[in-house]
Design an enzyme around this catalytic site. Structure first.
Site, short mmCIF file in Angstrom:
data_model
loop_
_atom_site.label_atom_id
_atom_site.label_comp_id
_atom_site.label_asym_id
_atom_site.label_seq_id
_atom_site.Cartn_x
_atom_site.Cartn_y
_atom_site.Cartn_z
N GLY A 239 3.00 -1.07 4.22
CA GLY A 239 3.02 0.36 3.88
C GLY A 239 4.43 0.82 3.56
O GLY A 239 4.92 0.61 2.46
N GLY A 240 5.08 1.44 4.54
CA GLY A 240 6.39 2.05 4.33
C GLY A 240 7.39 1.15 3.62
O GLY A 240 8.09 1.60 2.69
N HIS B 123 -9.33 1.03 5.27
CA HIS B 123 -8.05 1.31 5.92
C HIS B 123 -8.27 2.30 7.06
O HIS B 123 -9.07 3.22 6.95
CB HIS B 123 -7.05 1.87 4.91
CG HIS B 123 -5.66 1.90 5.45
ND1 HIS B 123 -5.24 2.88 6.32
CD2 HIS B 123 -4.61 1.05 5.30
CE1 HIS B 123 -3.99 2.63 6.67
NE2 HIS B 123 -3.58 1.53 6.07
N SER C 32 3.71 -1.80 10.33
CA SER C 32 5.16 -1.80 10.53
C SER C 32 5.80 -3.16 10.23
O SER C 32 6.74 -3.58 10.91
CB SER C 32 5.52 -1.33 11.94
OG SER C 32 5.06 0.00 12.14
N GLU D 203 -6.66 4.75 8.05
CA GLU D 203 -6.48 6.18 7.70
C GLU D 203 -7.73 6.73 7.05
O GLU D 203 -8.08 7.90 7.25
CB GLU D 203 -5.24 6.33 6.80
CG GLU D 203 -3.95 6.12 7.60
CD GLU D 203 -2.79 5.54 6.82
OE1 GLU D 203 -2.81 5.57 5.58
OE2 GLU D 203 -1.84 5.04 7.47
N GLU E 53 -5.06 -4.89 10.78
CA GLU E 53 -4.07 -3.83 10.92
C GLU E 53 -4.32 -3.07 12.22
O GLU E 53 -5.13 -2.14 12.26
CB GLU E 53 -4.18 -2.86 9.74
CG GLU E 53 -3.87 -3.49 8.41
CD GLU E 53 -3.25 -2.47 7.45
OE1 GLU E 53 -2.20 -2.81 6.88
OE2 GLU E 53 -3.78 -1.37 7.31
N ASN F 89 0.87 -1.18 0.00
CA ASN F 89 0.00 0.00 0.00
C ASN F 89 0.91 1.23 0.00
O ASN F 89 1.52 1.55 1.02
CB ASN F 89 -0.88 -0.04 1.26
CG ASN F 89 -1.70 1.22 1.45
OD1 ASN F 89 -1.79 2.06 0.55
ND2 ASN F 89 -2.30 1.36 2.62
N TRP F 90 0.98 1.87 -1.15
CA TRP F 90 1.93 2.98 -1.28
C TRP F 90 1.43 4.26 -0.60
O TRP F 90 2.18 5.21 -0.45
CB TRP F 90 2.22 3.26 -2.76
CG TRP F 90 2.90 2.15 -3.49
CD1 TRP F 90 3.22 0.91 -3.02
CD2 TRP F 90 3.33 2.17 -4.86
NE1 TRP F 90 3.82 0.16 -4.00
CE2 TRP F 90 3.90 0.91 -5.14
CE3 TRP F 90 3.29 3.13 -5.87
CZ2 TRP F 90 4.44 0.59 -6.39
CZ3 TRP F 90 3.81 2.81 -7.12
CH2 TRP F 90 4.38 1.55 -7.37
N LYS F 91 0.16 4.28 -0.26
CA LYS F 91 -0.45 5.49 0.33
C LYS F 91 -0.19 6.70 -0.57
O LYS F 91 -0.09 6.54 -1.78
CB LYS F 91 0.05 5.69 1.77
CG LYS F 91 -0.12 4.42 2.60
CD LYS F 91 0.08 4.59 4.07
CE LYS F 91 -0.12 3.25 4.77
NZ LYS F 91 0.01 3.34 6.22
P1 PGA Z 1 3.01 0.48 7.58
O1 PGA Z 1 1.54 0.60 6.98
O2 PGA Z 1 3.57 -0.81 7.05
O3 PGA Z 1 3.74 1.68 7.05
O4 PGA Z 1 2.87 0.46 9.06
C1 PGA Z 1 0.73 -0.52 6.83
C2 PGA Z 1 -0.61 -0.11 6.26
O5 PGA Z 1 -1.13 0.93 6.67
O6 PGA Z 1 -1.19 -0.81 5.41
#
Ligand code: PGA
Length: 255
Positions: free
Chosen positions: A239-240, A98, A218, A100, A172, A9-11
């Site tokens: 994500g990251g 998600h 993470s 967010e 998550e 997930n590149w956000k």
């Molecule tokens: P993160 O994000 O790996 O940067 O913690 C995961 C996600 O929100 O899907």
């Protein structure tokens, strides 16, 4: 059969040019790996990147996903992007729910169910995220189990068995997303097992057995293998660490 999935997930990250480069690297990696049937690599770039990324990836090796879709089919909804528009670009799946989106854009179960149904109508798979906040975690197991159960009961558990077959669940924990704090493998397993039991109670044992449940929060090369080794963890939503092809590749290899 249950799929193993590593999804990135590149956000809201990368320029279009950077995203295309990253996608090319992930695709080349997938081609060279010759993954077993049932193991899938998914990338979810921002909307603006989807068309150019679709043009450079090997669609047989990398599944293109979006990070969201509209809760309405079409019409006067300035700024929105519909499931059918995504479908037309070669998108195969969409991440919904998600934390967010829930937190910053006030998406609740009612809105999410509309999005899920529209995505399914277009034949898109759905990666549906659930998870508790830090406060909910600290309030104890009774509360956080109930939070996750409610997130499922109000949305994907209202679907038919056939519809639910197109759903991948991503656990998550909100306190682990982008924070560097990862759930321990035991914490992840505890929730994944709980989710699978709830799926079994709703749709039967076979559906539960076939449901893919991803961990996200993470997740990185240094911790992916021990989390993915747990029996109810079927891969990750990253994500990251999905923004660096090399790290993402190591996480793919960890499962
Ligand atoms: P993160 O994000 O790996 O940067 O913690 C995961 C996600 O929100 O899907």
């Amino acid at each position: 059969m249950r799929k193993l999935i590593v999804a990135g997930n590149w956000k809201m990250n990368t320029s279009v040019a950077e995203g295309v480069e990253l996608a090319k690297k992930v695709s080349a990696y997938a081609q060279q790996k010759n993954l077993p049937a049932g193991k899938q690599i998914v990338i979810a770039p921002p909307f603006t990147h989807l068309a150019p990324v679709a043009g450079v990836i090997d669609a047989n090796k990398v599944i293109l996903a979006a990070q969201d879709c509209a809760a309405t089919k079409n019409g006067a909804y300035t700024g929105e992007v519909s499931a059918s528009m995504l479908k037309g670009l070669g998108v195969k799946a969409v991440i919904l729910g998600h934390s967010e989106r829930r937190q910053y854009f006030k998406e609740n179960s009612e809105i999410l169910l509309k999005k899920i149904k529209l995505a399914l109508e277009e034949g898109l798979d759905v990666i549906f995220c659930v998870g508790e906040t830090k406060d909910q975690r600290e309030a104890g197991a009774n509360l956080y189990f109930n939070v996750i159960k409610a997130q499922l009961v109000d949305t994907v558990f209202t679907l038919t068995k056939e519809e639910f077959a197109k759903i991948v669940i991503a656990y998550e924990p909100v306190w682990a997303i982008g924070t560097g704090l990862t759930a321990t493998p035991e914490q992840a397993q505890e929730i994944h097992e709980f989710i699978r039991k709830e799926v079994a109670a709703n749709f039967g044992a076979q559906v539960a057995e076939d449901t893919t449940i991803l961990y996200g929060g993470s997740c990185k090369p240094s911790n992916a293998a021990e989390i993915f080794a747990k029996k109810d963890v079927d891969g990750g939503l990253i994500g990251g660490a999905a923004l660096k092809a090399e790290d993402f590749g190591k996480i793919i290899d960890a499962r």
